[in-house]
Design a protein around this motif. Structure first.
Motif, PDB file in Angstrom:
ATOM      1  N   THR A   1     -28.820  29.049  56.554  1.00 44.91           N
ATOM      2  CA  THR A   1     -30.030  28.249  56.381  1.00 44.91           C
ATOM      3  C   THR A   1     -29.811  26.802  56.789  1.00 44.91           C
ATOM      4  N   MET A   2     -28.699  26.201  56.339  1.00 46.80           N
ATOM      5  CA  MET A   2     -28.428  24.792  56.656  1.00 46.80           C
ATOM      6  C   MET A   2     -28.252  24.596  58.154  1.00 46.80           C
ATOM      7  N   GLU A   3     -27.613  25.557  58.811  1.00 44.79           N
ATOM      8  CA  GLU A   3     -27.383  25.439  60.248  1.00 44.79           C
ATOM      9  C   GLU A   3     -28.705  25.434  61.015  1.00 44.79           C
TER      10      GLU A   3
ATOM     11  N   GLY B   1     -17.043  27.042  61.104  1.00 42.59           N
ATOM     12  CA  GLY B   1     -18.408  27.284  61.550  1.00 42.59           C
ATOM     13  C   GLY B   1     -19.018  26.112  62.301  1.00 42.59           C
ATOM     14  N   THR B   2     -18.567  24.906  61.998  1.00 42.50           N
ATOM     15  CA  THR B   2     -19.108  23.712  62.652  1.00 42.50           C
ATOM     16  C   THR B   2     -18.719  23.680  64.120  1.00 42.50           C
ATOM     17  N   GLY B   3     -19.722  23.527  64.993  1.00 42.83           N
ATOM     18  CA  GLY B   3     -19.465  23.402  66.416  1.00 42.83           C
ATOM     19  C   GLY B   3     -19.287  24.715  67.161  1.00 42.83           C
ATOM     20  N   ARG B   4     -19.453  25.826  66.486  1.00 43.92           N
ATOM     21  CA  ARG B   4     -19.250  27.101  67.176  1.00 43.92           C
ATOM     22  C   ARG B   4     -20.430  27.401  68.112  1.00 43.92           C
ATOM     23  N   ALA B   5     -20.142  28.105  69.188  1.00 46.67           N
ATOM     24  CA  ALA B   5     -21.168  28.488  70.153  1.00 46.67           C
ATOM     25  C   ALA B   5     -21.739  29.852  69.760  1.00 46.67           C
ATOM     26  N   VAL B   6     -23.064  29.960  69.760  1.00 47.34           N
ATOM     27  CA  VAL B   6     -23.736  31.198  69.375  1.00 47.34           C
ATOM     28  C   VAL B   6     -24.523  31.728  70.579  1.00 47.34           C
TER      29      VAL B   6
ATOM     30  N   GLY C   1     -24.338  22.779  64.620  1.00 46.47           N
ATOM     31  CA  GLY C   1     -23.917  21.454  64.179  1.00 46.47           C
ATOM     32  C   GLY C   1     -23.123  21.555  62.896  1.00 46.47           C
ATOM     33  N   GLN C   2     -23.562  20.839  61.874  1.00 43.21           N
ATOM     34  CA  GLN C   2     -22.877  20.872  60.589  1.00 43.21           C
ATOM     35  C   GLN C   2     -23.025  22.241  59.949  1.00 43.21           C
ATOM     36  N   SER C   3     -21.906  22.767  59.467  1.00 39.65           N
ATOM     37  CA  SER C   3     -21.918  24.077  58.836  1.00 39.65           C
ATOM     38  C   SER C   3     -21.213  24.014  57.497  1.00 39.65           C
ATOM     39  N   LYS C   4     -21.237  25.131  56.780  1.00 46.55           N
ATOM     40  CA  LYS C   4     -20.619  25.183  55.460  1.00 46.55           C
ATOM     41  C   LYS C   4     -19.107  25.110  55.558  1.00 46.55           C
TER      42      LYS C   4
ATOM     43  N   LEU D   1     -41.612  32.518  60.483  1.00 49.98           N
ATOM     44  CA  LEU D   1     -41.263  33.676  61.303  1.00 49.98           C
ATOM     45  C   LEU D   1     -40.149  33.358  62.296  1.00 49.98           C
ATOM     46  N   PRO D   2     -40.244  32.275  63.075  1.00 52.87           N
ATOM     47  CA  PRO D   2     -39.136  31.987  63.997  1.00 52.87           C
ATOM     48  C   PRO D   2     -37.825  31.655  63.284  1.00 52.87           C
ATOM     49  N   VAL D   3     -37.891  31.009  62.130  1.00 51.71           N
ATOM     50  CA  VAL D   3     -36.666  30.694  61.385  1.00 51.71           C
ATOM     51  C   VAL D   3     -35.976  31.975  60.938  1.00 51.71           C
ATOM     52  N   VAL D   4     -36.731  32.881  60.333  1.00 55.41           N
ATOM     53  CA  VAL D   4     -36.140  34.132  59.843  1.00 55.41           C
ATOM     54  C   VAL D   4     -35.672  34.993  61.012  1.00 55.41           C
TER      55      VAL D   4
END
Length: 225
Positions: free
Chosen positions: A157-159, A185-190, A178-181, A144-147
């Motif tokens: 999903t990998m992020e 995407g890698t290192g972006r602030a959300v 962190g690591q992204s596709k 639930l928290p992941v989705v």
């Protein structure tokens, strides 16, 4: 040695001995493994072991032609494979043929399968509610928290799987991917909206001894009973 010198003098190229696709594919995988991400390597391995090798493994690379590839495409479609999946498998075959300098002579006669552009489907509020309710009834407490995080933070999903607590700032309600596709995407602030922040705050409360280097969603096992 004399023959090698003569060939060099006259500009003759030494031809590689014929090799089966199954052998060439095995060598190509071994060559690429150090450079590929584990997930990418698994995809390439499956493309070869489950599909390309059974269909074309006994063919010499020099004998594979555009008709063989077209038959392979038709066969995979008849098996129910999506056009995009078949194109990915063909991409693996193309890489192997390129390594042996054989792709360019086939390229003009090979066509990738057309893929529809309307594969995505936006979830309605009702769809989202149904999805979250189903996740809440799962035996996996992390589902639930992941989705919920995926829906509210737009993360892959990998992020999410590789997310560590040091990347989460519950005070400022932001997290750093962190690591992204993709490189972008890698290192972006959300920024975390209210739902995402509440989800992570609740989840953090379950791990009072968490450390910055710990994964936010560690692997857990559930019994069959």
């Amino acid at each position: 040695r004399r023959r090698e010198l003569e060939e060099g003098y006259h500009g003759l190229k030494k031809r590689r001995p014929p090799v089966l696709l199954s052998v060439a594919a095995k060598n190509w995988l071994a060559l690429k493994k150090p450079a590929l991400a584990p997930r990418s390597y698994t995809i390439e391995y499956i493309n070869i072991a489950k599909h390309l090798k059974p269909a074309l493994g006994k063919h010499l690379l020099t004998d594979i032609d555009a008709d063989d590839i077209a038959r392979y495409q038709r066969h995979r479609l008849e098996q129910g494979a999506a056009p995009k999946t078949v194109n990915l498998e063909l991409g693996t075959l193309r890489a192997i043929l390129r390594r042996h300098r054989l792709w360019e002579q086939l390229r003009p006669d090979v066509r990738m399968l057309p893929t529809p552009d309307d594969q995505g489907q936006a979830l309605s509020e009702k769809d989202e509610e149904t999805l979250l309710h189903a996740c809440g009834t799962s035996r996996s407490r992390s589902l639930l928290p992941v989705v919920s995080l995926a829906l509210n933070a737009g993360m892959r999903t990998m992020e999410i799987r590789l997310l560590m607590w040091r990347q989460v700032d519950l005070v400022r309600r932001t997290l750093t991917v962190g690591q992204s596709k993709t490189e972008a995407g890698t290192g972006r602030a959300v920024p975390l909206n209210q739902k995402a922040a509440a989800t992570l705050t609740f989840w953090a409360g379950l791990f009072e001894d968490r450390q910055p280097e710990h994964y936010v969603f560690p692997a857990e096992q559930y019994g069959l009973a």
